[in-house]
Scaffold this motif. Structure first.
Motif, short mmCIF file in Angstrom:
data_model
loop_
_atom_site.label_atom_id
_atom_site.label_comp_id
_atom_site.label_asym_id
_atom_site.label_seq_id
_atom_site.Cartn_x
_atom_site.Cartn_y
_atom_site.Cartn_z
N SER A 198 33.78 -33.25 -16.38
CA SER A 198 33.45 -35.14 -16.06
C SER A 198 34.52 -35.69 -16.55
O SER A 198 35.05 -36.80 -15.46
CB SER A 198 32.30 -35.46 -16.81
OG SER A 198 33.07 -35.51 -18.11
N VAL A 199 35.90 -35.08 -17.15
CA VAL A 199 36.79 -36.03 -17.47
C VAL A 199 38.15 -35.41 -15.86
O VAL A 199 38.44 -36.81 -15.26
CB VAL A 199 38.10 -35.66 -18.40
CG1 VAL A 199 39.45 -35.83 -18.33
CG2 VAL A 199 37.11 -35.40 -19.44
N ALA A 237 36.16 -38.00 -12.88
CA ALA A 237 36.17 -39.05 -13.38
C ALA A 237 37.87 -39.72 -13.05
O ALA A 237 37.49 -40.73 -12.46
CB ALA A 237 36.19 -39.51 -14.89
N ARG A 238 38.76 -38.22 -12.57
CA ARG A 238 40.60 -38.99 -12.31
C ARG A 238 40.44 -39.05 -10.50
O ARG A 238 41.08 -39.40 -10.59
CB ARG A 238 40.90 -37.55 -12.75
CG ARG A 238 41.60 -37.56 -14.08
CD ARG A 238 42.53 -36.53 -14.28
NE ARG A 238 42.91 -36.55 -15.63
CZ ARG A 238 42.67 -35.39 -16.36
NH1 ARG A 238 41.69 -33.79 -15.13
NH2 ARG A 238 42.76 -35.12 -17.83
N GLN A 283 30.34 -44.04 -6.68
CA GLN A 283 31.18 -44.84 -6.26
C GLN A 283 31.36 -45.51 -5.76
O GLN A 283 32.27 -46.38 -5.07
CB GLN A 283 32.25 -44.14 -7.14
CG GLN A 283 32.81 -44.82 -8.45
CD GLN A 283 34.07 -43.43 -9.26
OE1 GLN A 283 35.11 -44.26 -9.87
NE2 GLN A 283 33.46 -42.32 -9.26
N PHE A 287 29.13 -40.42 -10.32
CA PHE A 287 30.77 -40.16 -10.11
C PHE A 287 30.31 -40.39 -8.46
O PHE A 287 31.51 -41.37 -7.69
CB PHE A 287 31.07 -39.00 -10.29
CG PHE A 287 31.80 -39.01 -11.42
CD1 PHE A 287 32.25 -38.80 -12.20
CD2 PHE A 287 30.41 -37.85 -12.15
CE1 PHE A 287 32.98 -39.28 -13.21
CE2 PHE A 287 31.09 -37.65 -13.90
CZ PHE A 287 31.56 -38.67 -14.19
#
Lengths: 191, 220
Positions: free
Chosen positions: B88-89, B92-93, B155, B152
């Motif tokens: 998830s990190v 998110a980038r 977006q 995610f």
């Protein structure tokens, strides 16, 4: 052991075992029940399936798995275009799996047996589906640089994935199937 | 790109929690993961976990009343949770739809492969991982992955397209991970790039009905 397995006998035993699964259910499909249904001794069953009931179940599942894809092939092989063959294949397979009583029985009682068989067969099944799709790709106008062999293999993976689980799509609805094929499956291959 | 290769070590929370019952649990879990990754599941005894954790056997039994089995189950659950956390990190980038697809495909694959305990699990108990894609469970597996990755994609896409996109990429990862091809593996970066640009990105874009800018620029 394998030299003592005559194909006709093996097929007859698997067929009897399959009928036992359909009529008696998974738990009651024992070596004794299959021997009785096939009118052979238990020793004969053990000669063909030395590991016993587990092996018998595994081989019945693999046998029916093959027949399933043969039936699927027969149901879609007269399709003309790439879109048509995938759409019909997904619709037919989805319904066939949902309505497959023996498959659902095995799934409920012995999900691991099924998982192991499907995993063992996964590469050959994928190649089979890819080989079947490839001529459709070769006849179709493809995106520049698209390799029909690789594309067929990818499509086979995706088709098998949707056959295993429809996820958020309703694969009983021809319109949704057509949308799925147009977007996820063919957008990068044959738009 | 380098970030994708890191294992979930950075998420070993045990190191920053004060020493109490909670951190004792994590200490044992980390020790169990370490032993499993090194020696396999069968060879990991309670004694070894205790030794690795620097705790008495009695403490292990007190912390995990179910003994070794419960310890190992908690260890694998933790490893999976850390994997999701790490992926998830990476997700998110991502700044646009294409790089989100790339991050999902790459991060999920690399981290699955990089996790030694999960590699051991795949080898020693293949039926557990195969069960996730078996006919009876695959819809649930996909639903979990869609709940995880869908937001995610939201977006860049509307709600339904975002969920379908997440499911599509999850299917690609699951397919290549559970049924690998020797000469066409997702862990090979070149192959992965090909899968991404040839099939995944066009499919996801088509779901969102975004204009197809991909074909010309990436296919050369």
């Amino acid at each position: 052991m394998s030299e003592t397995r005559r194909p006709e006998t093996l097929n007859a035993l698997l067929s009897c075992a399959y009928d036992c699964l359909a009529s008696l259910g998974v738990a009651k499909t024992t070596i004794a029940a299959v021997a009785q249904a096939a009118s052979v001794s238990r020793a004969t069953i053990y000669r063909y399936f030395p590991e016993g009931r587990e092996q018998l179940l595994r081989e019945v599942v693999a046998w029916e798995h093959q027949r399933f894809f043969l039936r699927l092939y027969e149901a879609v092989s007269d399709a003309e275009t790439l879109e048509e063959v995938i759409e019909r294949g997904l619709l037919v397979a989805h319904r066939a799996i949902a309505e497959h009583e023996v498959l659902q029985l095995v799934l409920a009682a012995e999900p691991d047996t099924l998982a192991v068989v499907l995993a063992d067969e996964s590469a050959s099944t994928r190649e089979l589906v890819a080989e079947f799709l490839r001529p459709y790709l070769e006849r179709h106008a493809l995106v520049d640089g698209c390799d029909p062999g690789k594309a067929a293999s990818f499509l086979a993976r995706m088709v098998l994935s949707y056959m295993a689980a429809q996820g958020r799509w309703n694969l009983a609805d021809p319109e949704e199937v057509s949308e799925l094929v147009r977007t996820e499956l063919l957008a990068g291959i044959a738009p | 790109m380098e970030g994708l290769l890191q294992t979930s070590e950075e998420f070993r929370l045990g190191a920053c929690v004060p020493f109490d019952e909670l951190s004792k649990r994590l200490k044992i879990i980390d020790a169990a993961l370490c032993c499993v990754g090194r020696n396999g599941i069968k060879e990991t005894s309670l004694e070894e976990i205790a030794l690795e954790a620097g705790l008495a056997r009695a403490t292990l039994y007190r912390t995990f009343l179910g003994g070794r089995e419960e310890m190992l189950a908690a260890a694998f659950e933790t490893e999976l949770a850390r994997l999701f956390c790490a992926v998830s990190v990476d997700l998110a980038r991502a700044k646009d739809l294409d790089s989100l697809c790339e991050a999902f495909l790459g991060s999920a694959t690399d981290r699955l492969i990089a996790s030694r305990p999960l590699a051991v699990l795949r080898k020693e108990r293949p039926e557990l991982l195969l069960g996730l894609v078996n006919l009876d469970r695959m819809n649930d597996t996909l639903a979990v992955l869609v709940d995880f990755a869908g937001p995610f994609f939201e977006q860049f896409l509307d709600f339904e397209a975002s969920r379908r996109a997440a499911e599509f990429v999850a299917r690609v990862v699951l397919s290549y991970v559970t049924s690998p091809e020797e000469h066409f593996s997702l862990s090979d970066r070149e192959v992965r790039g090909q899968i991404l640009m040839s099939w995944v990105v066009p499919g996801v874009r088509a779901l969102g009905d975004a204009p197809d800018l991909v074909s010309q620029s990436f296919r050369a």
